[in-house]
Design a protein around this motif. Sequence first.
Motif, PDB file in Angstrom:
ATOM      1  N   ALA A 172       0.613  -0.931  -0.413  1.00  0.00           N
ATOM      2  CA  ALA A 172       0.008   0.371   0.093  1.00  0.00           C
ATOM      3  C   ALA A 172       0.544   1.405  -0.505  1.00  0.00           C
ATOM      4  N   ASN A 173       0.571   1.966  -0.989  1.00  0.00           N
ATOM      5  CA  ASN A 173       1.736   3.476  -1.139  1.00  0.00           C
ATOM      6  C   ASN A 173       0.552   4.763  -0.434  1.00  0.00           C
ATOM      7  N   GLN A 174      -0.275   4.131   0.293  1.00  0.00           N
ATOM      8  CA  GLN A 174      -2.088   5.707   0.471  1.00  0.00           C
ATOM      9  C   GLN A 174      -2.722   4.951   1.751  1.00  0.00           C
ATOM     10  N   VAL A 175      -3.084   5.995   2.212  1.00  0.00           N
ATOM     11  CA  VAL A 175      -3.814   4.615   3.042  1.00  0.00           C
ATOM     12  C   VAL A 175      -5.324   4.586   2.997  1.00  0.00           C
ATOM     13  N   THR A 176      -5.890   5.016   1.773  1.00  0.00           N
ATOM     14  CA  THR A 176      -6.859   4.552   1.407  1.00  0.00           C
ATOM     15  C   THR A 176      -7.225   2.824   0.721  1.00  0.00           C
ATOM     16  N   ARG A 177      -5.518   1.965   0.016  1.00  0.00           N
ATOM     17  CA  ARG A 177      -5.331   1.450   0.108  1.00  0.00           C
ATOM     18  C   ARG A 177      -5.074   0.240   1.173  1.00  0.00           C
ATOM     19  N   LEU A 178      -4.799   1.138   2.230  1.00  0.00           N
ATOM     20  CA  LEU A 178      -4.353  -0.036   4.007  1.00  0.00           C
ATOM     21  C   LEU A 178      -6.518  -0.404   4.285  1.00  0.00           C
ATOM     22  N   LEU A 179      -7.211   1.045   4.047  1.00  0.00           N
ATOM     23  CA  LEU A 179      -9.056   0.421   4.080  1.00  0.00           C
ATOM     24  C   LEU A 179      -9.106  -0.294   3.307  1.00  0.00           C
ATOM     25  N   GLN A 180      -8.641  -0.307   2.593  1.00  0.00           N
ATOM     26  CA  GLN A 180      -9.255  -1.244   1.164  1.00  0.00           C
ATOM     27  C   GLN A 180      -8.707  -2.771   1.776  1.00  0.00           C
ATOM     28  N   ALA A 181      -7.938  -2.623   2.364  1.00  0.00           N
ATOM     29  CA  ALA A 181      -7.283  -4.060   1.958  1.00  0.00           C
ATOM     30  C   ALA A 181      -7.716  -4.552   4.047  1.00  0.00           C
ATOM     31  N   GLU A 182      -8.272  -3.286   4.204  1.00  0.00           N
ATOM     32  CA  GLU A 182      -8.936  -4.095   5.774  1.00  0.00           C
ATOM     33  C   GLU A 182     -10.378  -4.426   5.527  1.00  0.00           C
ATOM     34  N   ALA A 183     -11.130  -3.437   5.067  1.00  0.00           N
ATOM     35  CA  ALA A 183     -12.813  -3.834   4.599  1.00  0.00           C
ATOM     36  C   ALA A 183     -12.881  -5.813   4.045  1.00  0.00           C
ATOM     37  N   GLU A 184     -11.354  -5.238   2.922  1.00  0.00           N
ATOM     38  CA  GLU A 184     -11.712  -7.244   2.298  1.00  0.00           C
ATOM     39  C   GLU A 184     -11.614  -8.081   2.588  1.00  0.00           C
ATOM     40  N   LEU A 185     -10.945  -7.883   4.109  1.00  0.00           N
ATOM     41  CA  LEU A 185     -10.464  -8.862   5.063  1.00  0.00           C
ATOM     42  C   LEU A 185     -11.806  -9.198   5.534  1.00  0.00           C
ATOM     43  N   THR A 186     -11.782  -7.561   6.170  1.00  0.00           N
ATOM     44  CA  THR A 186     -13.486  -8.053   7.177  1.00  0.00           C
ATOM     45  C   THR A 186     -14.754  -8.737   6.941  1.00  0.00           C
ATOM     46  N   LYS A 187     -14.558  -7.732   5.625  1.00  0.00           N
ATOM     47  CA  LYS A 187     -15.379  -9.154   4.635  1.00  0.00           C
ATOM     48  C   LYS A 187     -15.350 -10.485   4.959  1.00  0.00           C
ATOM     49  N   GLN A 188     -14.076 -11.216   4.514  1.00  0.00           N
ATOM     50  CA  GLN A 188     -14.406 -12.309   4.661  1.00  0.00           C
ATOM     51  C   GLN A 188     -13.938 -12.915   5.633  1.00  0.00           C
ATOM     52  N   LEU A 189     -13.837 -12.187   6.821  1.00  0.00           N
ATOM     53  CA  LEU A 189     -14.379 -13.058   8.158  1.00  0.00           C
ATOM     54  C   LEU A 189     -15.024 -12.918   8.417  1.00  0.00           C
ATOM     55  N   TYR A 190     -16.162 -12.104   7.814  1.00  0.00           N
ATOM     56  CA  TYR A 190     -18.259 -12.546   8.423  1.00  0.00           C
ATOM     57  C   TYR A 190     -18.465 -13.638   7.098  1.00  0.00           C
TER      58      TYR A 190
END
Length: 315
Positions: A172-190
């Motif tokens: 990730a080169n910006q925070v929006t990429r981190l937020l996207q990665a976090e959201a994708e993982l959490t969706k998979q965890l759900y």
Amino acid sequence: MEQLSDLKAILHSKRANIYYLEKCRVMQKDGRVLYLTEAKNENQYWNIPIANTTCLLLGTGTSITQAAMRMLASAGVLVGFCGGGGTPLLMATEIEWLTPQSEYRPTEYLQGWMQFWFDDNKRLIAAKQFQQARISYLQTLWSKNRDLKAEGFNSADIQPALDNCLAKITAANQVTRLLQAEAELTKQLYKYAARSTNYGDFTREREAIDTANAFLNHGNYLAYGLAATTLWVLGIPHGFAVMHGKTRRGALVFDIADLIKDAIILPWAFICAKEKATEQEYRQQCLQAFTDHKALEFMFDQVKAIALKQDWEPM
């Protein structure tokens, strides 16, 4: 009355209790903080051990006296007003914290935070470190906790998703990429949690009324209480976030709470929903897990490590 030094004898990072109260009156009586509930035939008083309490959530139908607030402040207990079930009545993402007004908290952590916070690159590095710690905590907890394993939760099952998220965090080169990665993982965890507990179709919606969504909301605000306590003790204002929106006044609380939410709040929300547990039973399960896995201490360690960080090489 106890001396202030006695009230603060237990370090905040070691305290065990969070209280959510509703339909009661909080007051000071005989040098103690109590809450009064009205029963059919008599009123009942219950003691709040404030020296071992991190925060107090006051839900619907509650009131509190000035004397009780004075004692809570002297013990360093944060107080938050919220809606029913531990979540806001009108606002979906923020709680208003009343923090003890002590001016004698440490300044080194705030000074350390300010030394990097205005630098976009360093703030990104800090956000990455939080996300990596979040995944590491989940891996450790899910791989060792017997109760979660018995319910079908094992970090080995989702290791590919965790590895993929870690790779995206590194790249990730910006925070929006981190937020996207976090959201994708959490969706998979759900999805994984719903499948493990045979919950059926699940969509995360904060306004939804199904049990898992309600428990997730409730548990998240317990985590916010721990995060707010951590930041207050270390003297770091809630507005200096590294990942969530800089326009949100309490955003750093959300950053810190995220360290433990996926590991503890998420699986128990689905397990307790499957078992048709009450809100009180779910809350007790979360609080016990916080204690067993030293969640508050983990938050303190991570925030202190960032605040005192010297090596700011790109990750």
